[in-house]
Design an enzyme around this catalytic site. Sequence first.
Site, mmCIF file in Angstrom:
data_model
loop_
_atom_site.group_PDB
_atom_site.id
_atom_site.type_symbol
_atom_site.label_atom_id
_atom_site.label_comp_id
_atom_site.label_asym_id
_atom_site.label_seq_id
_atom_site.Cartn_x
_atom_site.Cartn_y
_atom_site.Cartn_z
ATOM 1 N NE ARG A 228 -4.230 -1.589 0.142
ATOM 2 C CZ ARG A 228 -4.380 -2.632 -0.678
ATOM 3 N NH1 ARG A 228 -3.465 -2.914 -1.592
ATOM 4 N NH2 ARG A 228 -5.463 -3.392 -0.607
ATOM 5 C CG HIS A 276 -3.076 -0.776 -6.715
ATOM 6 N ND1 HIS A 276 -3.493 -0.133 -5.580
ATOM 7 C CD2 HIS A 276 -3.183 -2.100 -6.434
ATOM 8 C CE1 HIS A 276 -3.848 -1.025 -4.662
ATOM 9 N NE2 HIS A 276 -3.667 -2.238 -5.168
HETATM 10 N N1 LIG Z 1 -0.417 -4.186 -5.078
HETATM 11 C C1 LIG Z 1 -1.366 -5.088 -5.235
HETATM 12 O O1 LIG Z 1 -1.840 -5.307 -6.347
HETATM 13 C C2 LIG Z 1 -1.831 -5.875 -4.064
HETATM 14 C C3 LIG Z 1 -1.449 -5.550 -2.780
HETATM 15 N N2 LIG Z 1 -1.841 -6.340 -1.730
HETATM 16 C C4 LIG Z 1 -1.381 -5.965 -0.377
HETATM 17 O O2 LIG Z 1 -0.634 -7.046 0.171
HETATM 18 C C5 LIG Z 1 -0.939 -7.132 1.551
HETATM 19 C C6 LIG Z 1 -0.535 -8.491 2.107
HETATM 20 O O3 LIG Z 1 -1.431 -9.491 1.693
HETATM 21 P P1 LIG Z 1 -1.390 -10.962 2.331
HETATM 22 O O4 LIG Z 1 -0.033 -11.543 2.210
HETATM 23 O O5 LIG Z 1 -2.527 -11.715 1.766
HETATM 24 O O6 LIG Z 1 -1.643 -10.610 3.862
HETATM 25 P P2 LIG Z 1 -1.422 -11.513 5.150
HETATM 26 O O7 LIG Z 1 -2.354 -11.017 6.187
HETATM 27 O O8 LIG Z 1 -1.467 -12.958 4.785
HETATM 28 O O9 LIG Z 1 0.091 -11.191 5.587
HETATM 29 C C7 LIG Z 1 0.445 -10.056 6.306
HETATM 30 C C8 LIG Z 1 1.813 -10.258 6.944
HETATM 31 O O10 LIG Z 1 2.231 -9.008 7.540
HETATM 32 C C9 LIG Z 1 2.664 -9.265 8.858
HETATM 33 N N3 LIG Z 1 2.399 -8.102 9.716
HETATM 34 C C10 LIG Z 1 1.223 -7.460 9.908
HETATM 35 N N4 LIG Z 1 1.374 -6.444 10.780
HETATM 36 C C11 LIG Z 1 2.674 -6.459 11.143
HETATM 37 C C12 LIG Z 1 3.437 -5.662 12.024
HETATM 38 N N5 LIG Z 1 2.903 -4.643 12.707
HETATM 39 N N6 LIG Z 1 4.729 -5.968 12.183
HETATM 40 C C13 LIG Z 1 5.290 -7.003 11.513
HETATM 41 N N7 LIG Z 1 4.620 -7.792 10.648
HETATM 42 C C14 LIG Z 1 3.324 -7.512 10.459
HETATM 43 C C15 LIG Z 1 1.870 -10.478 9.327
HETATM 44 O O11 LIG Z 1 2.556 -11.108 10.389
HETATM 45 C C16 LIG Z 1 1.838 -11.300 8.042
HETATM 46 O O12 LIG Z 1 3.028 -12.039 7.942
HETATM 47 C C17 LIG Z 1 -2.427 -6.817 1.601
HETATM 48 O O13 LIG Z 1 -2.819 -6.389 2.883
HETATM 49 C C18 LIG Z 1 -2.568 -5.725 0.560
HETATM 50 O O14 LIG Z 1 -2.421 -4.456 1.156
HETATM 51 C C19 LIG Z 1 -2.578 -7.463 -1.905
HETATM 52 C C20 LIG Z 1 -2.984 -7.832 -3.154
HETATM 53 C C21 LIG Z 1 -2.670 -7.048 -4.330
HETATM 54 O O1 LIG Z 2 -6.491 -7.236 -3.294
HETATM 55 C C1 LIG Z 2 -5.946 -6.180 -2.955
HETATM 56 O O2 LIG Z 2 -5.746 -5.862 -1.774
HETATM 57 C C2 LIG Z 2 -5.500 -5.267 -3.988
HETATM 58 O O3 LIG Z 2 -4.757 -4.358 -3.743
HETATM 59 C C3 LIG Z 2 -5.993 -5.527 -5.352
HETATM 60 O O4 LIG Z 2 -5.487 -4.678 -6.289
#
Ligand SMILES: NC(=O)C1=CN([C@@H]2O[C@H](COP(=O)(O)OP(=O)(O)OC[C@H]3O[C@@H](n4cnc5c(N)ncnc54)[C@H](O)[C@@H]3O)[C@@H](O)[C@H]2O)C=CC1
Ligand SMILES: O=C(O)C(=O)CO
Length: 313
Positions: A228, A276
């Site tokens: 993000r 994005h």
């Molecule tokens: N650019 C894009 O197109 C996309 C971006 N995303 C972003 O990717 C992020 C991650 O997705 P997932 O891997 O599915 O999430 P997830 O919830 O499976 O993994 C999050 C990780 O961050 C760690 N974490 C959270 N808060 C923390 C903190 N304060 N200190 C240390 N570690 C911390 C957790 O321990 C976990 O390992 C999403 O929240 C989203 O914002 C997701 C999909 C697409």
């Molecule tokens: O799935 C998400 O969180 C995304 O950022 C998709 O673009």
Amino acid sequence: MDIIFHHPTFNAQQWIEGMQQKLPEASVRQWQPGDNQPADYALVWHPPVEMLSGRQELKGVFALGAGVDSILSKLQAHPEMLPKGVPLFRLEDTGMALQMQEYAVSQVLHWFRRFDDYQALKQQAKWQPLDDYHHENFTIGVLGAGVLGGKVAESLAAWGFPVRCWSRSKKDYHGVTSYAGAEQLDEFLNGTRVLINLLPNTPQTVGIINSQLLNKLADGAYVMNLARGVHLIEDDLLAALDSGKVKSAMLDVFAKEPLPENSPLWKHPRVAITPHLAAVTRPEEAMVYIAKTIRQIENGESPGGQVSLDNGY
Ligand SMILES: NC(=O)C1=CN([C@@H]2O[C@H](COP(=O)(O)OP(=O)(O)OC[C@H]3O[C@@H](n4cnc5c(N)ncnc54)[C@H](O)[C@@H]3O)[C@@H](O)[C@H]2O)C=CC1
Ligand SMILES: O=C(O)C(=O)CO
């Protein structure tokens, strides 16, 4: 079983027909303003408050993406949007991990083989072989080692890079050294040459990639933000690029999206930008996952993918 659907840009017909096919017993409809008819499940992205508020009968709300920050921030202003006790689910992987792996691996290899430097030399019509980079000096650090970060870390380890990850609790990913908690962040950063961000947007992670953090990376570091825009202080990154502390950055997400035309990031020669799309929701995989989760709920099982409202992700 009744399912309501709202997404500002997705093809509603495709989702309605797809969900209907996967759950033949369900009646699926696109939610329209004024529709207060009962619903068991809601599939949403940027939902209007009135779509969900007061729907105590819901058995689950599904965010049609991995990050739920936009829903949770709306909830802060409108707590009634998610009636008490209604679980919020998000998409776990559903085809996004592979996209993140493609993005991260291709960019790391681009930097590792110095294609950015050769592109700059090409602009000057210069035929000049450069020193090779070596894996042992190319440690990759993945901030946020969950569903997506874990897979990205493992895929880079398979290319022979030293890989480490940082998360709230220790992880056990193949070929990846795990660091956990605020107390191990400095150790994680020390020697990290390529920083890849896959953290969720929470009050604890906003602005985490700032001057202080960037200064702890190896000199001539690379930064990839795939999570993000709010995680990264863009002015701090520009300063680190100008001082040479950071050599290049690849950014998919921005504090303000679309990135304003007058942002200095557009013109910076060592910043690459995508709009994005590092990983997008794949409808078919997402629908299979949601249908499976709904069946688990209907069978009284506890499915994965439930968002912790306390942790904020
Ligand atoms: N650019 C894009 O197109 C996309 C971006 N995303 C972003 O990717 C992020 C991650 O997705 P997932 O891997 O599915 O999430 P997830 O919830 O499976 O993994 C999050 C990780 O961050 C760690 N974490 C959270 N808060 C923390 C903190 N304060 N200190 C240390 N570690 C911390 C957790 O321990 C976990 O390992 C999403 O929240 C989203 O914002 C997701 C999909 C697409
Ligand atoms: O799935 C998400 O969180 C995304 O950022 C998709 O673009």
